[in-house]
Design a protein around this motif. Structure first.
Motif, PDB file in Angstrom:
ATOM      1  N   UNK A  16      -3.948  -6.967  27.372  1.00 32.70           N
ATOM      2  CA  UNK A  16      -2.788  -6.921  26.477  1.00 32.70           C
ATOM      3  C   UNK A  16      -2.923  -5.875  25.379  1.00 32.70           C
ATOM      4  N   UNK A  17      -4.076  -5.236  25.279  1.00 34.14           N
ATOM      5  CA  UNK A  17      -4.235  -4.126  24.326  1.00 34.14           C
ATOM      6  C   UNK A  17      -3.786  -2.810  24.950  1.00 34.14           C
ATOM      7  N   UNK A  18      -3.485  -2.823  26.230  1.00 32.58           N
ATOM      8  CA  UNK A  18      -2.996  -1.632  26.932  1.00 32.58           C
ATOM      9  C   UNK A  18      -1.547  -1.849  27.354  1.00 32.58           C
ATOM     10  N   UNK A 136      -8.606   1.170  20.183  1.00 30.41           N
ATOM     11  CA  UNK A 136      -9.289   0.380  19.155  1.00 30.41           C
ATOM     12  C   UNK A 136      -8.286  -0.262  18.197  1.00 30.41           C
ATOM     13  N   UNK A 137      -7.264   0.490  17.790  1.00 27.69           N
ATOM     14  CA  UNK A 137      -6.234  -0.059  16.902  1.00 27.69           C
ATOM     15  C   UNK A 137      -5.487  -1.193  17.586  1.00 27.69           C
ATOM     16  N   UNK A 142      -4.373  -7.027  18.316  1.00 24.03           N
ATOM     17  CA  UNK A 142      -4.304  -8.184  19.222  1.00 24.03           C
ATOM     18  C   UNK A 142      -5.273  -9.286  18.801  1.00 24.03           C
ATOM     19  N   UNK A 143      -6.366  -8.909  18.125  1.00 29.69           N
ATOM     20  CA  UNK A 143      -7.347  -9.923  17.741  1.00 29.69           C
ATOM     21  C   UNK A 143      -6.904 -10.705  16.505  1.00 29.69           C
ATOM     22  N   UNK A 144      -5.908 -10.219  15.811  1.00 29.89           N
ATOM     23  CA  UNK A 144      -5.414 -10.918  14.600  1.00 29.89           C
ATOM     24  C   UNK A 144      -4.490 -12.054  14.938  1.00 29.89           C
TER      25      UNK A 144
END
Length: 144
Positions: A16-18, A136-137, A142-144
Protein backbone atom coordinates in the motif's frame (compact mmCIF):
# COMPACT_ATOMS: atom_id res chain seq x y z
CA UNK A 1 -3.37 -8.18 -14.82
CA UNK A 2 -5.35 -10.78 -13.00
CA UNK A 3 -4.38 -12.84 -9.98
CA UNK A 4 -5.93 -15.56 -7.92
CA UNK A 5 -7.05 -13.96 -4.66
CA UNK A 6 -5.50 -16.76 -2.62
CA UNK A 7 -2.11 -16.15 -4.24
CA UNK A 8 -2.26 -12.42 -3.51
CA UNK A 9 -3.16 -13.16 0.11
CA UNK A 10 -0.24 -15.59 0.41
CA UNK A 11 2.09 -12.87 -0.89
CA UNK A 12 0.72 -10.30 1.57
CA UNK A 13 -1.22 -8.39 -1.08
CA UNK A 14 -0.16 -5.26 -2.89
CA UNK A 15 2.20 -2.93 -1.04
CA UNK A 16 0.00 0.00 0.00
CA UNK A 17 3.03 2.31 0.00
CA UNK A 18 3.26 1.83 -3.77
CA UNK A 19 0.82 2.71 -6.50
CA UNK A 20 -1.57 5.35 -7.74
CA UNK A 21 -2.72 7.67 -4.99
CA UNK A 22 0.58 7.41 -3.10
CA UNK A 23 3.72 9.51 -3.31
CA UNK A 24 5.28 6.74 -5.40
CA UNK A 25 2.68 7.09 -8.18
CA UNK A 26 3.14 3.46 -9.22
CA UNK A 27 5.33 0.39 -8.95
CA UNK A 28 2.83 -1.86 -7.18
CA UNK A 29 2.28 -3.96 -10.29
CA UNK A 30 5.98 -4.67 -10.83
CA UNK A 31 6.49 -5.32 -7.12
CA UNK A 32 3.77 -7.96 -6.92
CA UNK A 33 5.07 -9.67 -10.07
CA UNK A 34 8.60 -9.81 -8.67
CA UNK A 35 7.35 -11.19 -5.35
CA UNK A 36 5.24 -13.78 -7.18
CA UNK A 37 8.25 -14.97 -9.19
CA UNK A 38 10.50 -15.03 -6.12
CA UNK A 39 7.91 -17.21 -4.37
CA UNK A 40 8.07 -19.73 -7.21
CA UNK A 41 4.96 -18.54 -9.03
CA UNK A 42 4.61 -18.07 -12.76
CA UNK A 43 3.40 -15.26 -15.00
CA UNK A 44 1.43 -15.93 -18.16
CA UNK A 45 0.88 -13.70 -21.18
CA UNK A 46 -2.47 -13.84 -22.94
CA UNK A 47 -2.23 -12.08 -26.31
CA UNK A 48 -5.99 -12.32 -26.85
CA UNK A 49 -6.84 -10.32 -23.74
CA UNK A 50 -8.06 -6.78 -24.32
CA UNK A 51 -6.98 -4.10 -21.89
CA UNK A 52 -8.03 -0.48 -22.18
CA UNK A 53 -5.28 1.84 -21.03
CA UNK A 54 -5.74 5.58 -20.87
CA UNK A 55 -3.13 7.63 -22.69
CA UNK A 56 -2.88 11.33 -22.07
CA UNK A 57 -3.35 13.63 -25.04
CA UNK A 58 -1.43 16.69 -23.86
CA UNK A 59 2.29 17.29 -23.63
CA UNK A 60 1.96 18.31 -19.98
CA UNK A 61 0.03 15.12 -19.21
CA UNK A 62 2.60 12.98 -20.98
CA UNK A 63 5.42 14.65 -19.07
CA UNK A 64 3.63 14.01 -15.73
CA UNK A 65 3.01 10.39 -16.70
CA UNK A 66 6.62 9.73 -17.75
CA UNK A 67 7.93 11.33 -14.56
CA UNK A 68 5.43 9.30 -12.51
CA UNK A 69 6.49 6.05 -14.20
CA UNK A 70 10.08 6.87 -13.25
CA UNK A 71 9.12 7.61 -9.63
CA UNK A 72 7.18 4.35 -9.40
CA UNK A 73 10.04 2.31 -10.85
CA UNK A 74 12.60 3.94 -8.56
CA UNK A 75 10.33 3.39 -5.56
CA UNK A 76 9.72 -0.26 -6.38
CA UNK A 77 13.44 -0.92 -6.91
CA UNK A 78 14.19 0.79 -3.60
CA UNK A 79 11.67 -1.40 -1.82
CA UNK A 80 13.15 -4.53 -3.37
CA UNK A 81 16.67 -3.50 -2.34
CA UNK A 82 15.61 -2.53 1.19
CA UNK A 83 13.23 -5.37 1.96
CA UNK A 84 13.19 -7.86 -0.90
CA UNK A 85 14.17 -11.46 -0.42
CA UNK A 86 16.63 -11.22 -3.30
CA UNK A 87 18.17 -7.79 -2.58
CA UNK A 88 21.77 -8.84 -3.28
CA UNK A 89 20.83 -10.09 -6.74
CA UNK A 90 19.02 -6.81 -7.40
CA UNK A 91 22.05 -4.81 -6.31
CA UNK A 92 24.41 -6.91 -8.41
CA UNK A 93 22.29 -6.23 -11.49
CA UNK A 94 22.20 -2.46 -10.94
CA UNK A 95 25.16 -1.66 -13.26
CA UNK A 96 23.51 -3.58 -16.11
CA UNK A 97 20.21 -1.84 -15.42
CA UNK A 98 21.86 1.56 -15.56
CA UNK A 99 23.53 0.66 -18.87
CA UNK A 100 20.17 -0.50 -20.24
CA UNK A 101 18.56 2.76 -19.14
CA UNK A 102 21.25 5.05 -20.56
CA UNK A 103 22.91 3.33 -23.53
CA UNK A 104 21.62 4.68 -26.86
CA UNK A 105 21.63 1.19 -28.43
CA UNK A 106 19.86 -0.63 -25.60
CA UNK A 107 16.54 -2.21 -26.51
CA UNK A 108 14.84 0.54 -24.49
CA UNK A 109 16.47 3.37 -26.45
CA UNK A 110 17.36 1.95 -29.88
CA UNK A 111 13.93 2.51 -31.45
CA UNK A 112 13.79 6.15 -30.40
CA UNK A 113 14.51 8.22 -33.45
CA UNK A 114 15.91 11.71 -33.79
CA UNK A 115 12.44 13.17 -33.26
CA UNK A 116 12.02 11.56 -29.82
CA UNK A 117 11.88 14.30 -27.15
CA UNK A 118 15.07 13.74 -25.13
CA UNK A 119 13.61 15.63 -22.18
CA UNK A 120 11.19 12.74 -21.65
CA UNK A 121 14.12 10.39 -20.99
CA UNK A 122 15.56 12.93 -18.58
CA UNK A 123 12.21 13.25 -16.77
CA UNK A 124 11.96 9.49 -16.40
CA UNK A 125 15.47 9.33 -14.92
CA UNK A 126 14.78 12.25 -12.58
CA UNK A 127 11.63 10.44 -11.47
CA UNK A 128 13.64 7.29 -10.80
CA UNK A 129 16.05 9.30 -8.65
CA UNK A 130 13.06 10.67 -6.69
CA UNK A 131 11.59 7.18 -6.28
CA UNK A 132 13.55 6.12 -3.17
CA UNK A 133 12.54 9.29 -1.33
CA UNK A 134 8.93 8.91 -2.46
CA UNK A 135 8.87 5.32 -1.20
CA UNK A 136 10.26 6.25 2.20
CA UNK A 137 7.79 9.15 2.52
CA UNK A 138 4.92 6.88 1.50
CA UNK A 139 5.97 4.20 4.03
CA UNK A 140 6.10 6.83 6.77
CA UNK A 141 2.64 8.13 5.84
CA UNK A 142 1.19 4.61 5.82
CA UNK A 143 2.73 3.76 9.19
CA UNK A 144 0.91 6.65 10.90
Amino acid sequence: MTFKTTVLRELGGFDIALGAGTRTRGGEDLDICIRLLQAGGRLAYEPGAIVWHRHLDTTAGLRRQVFGYGVGLGAMLSKQILMGSDRWSMLSQAPGGIRYLTHPRSRKNAARGAMFPRDLSALERIGMACGPFAYLASRLERSR
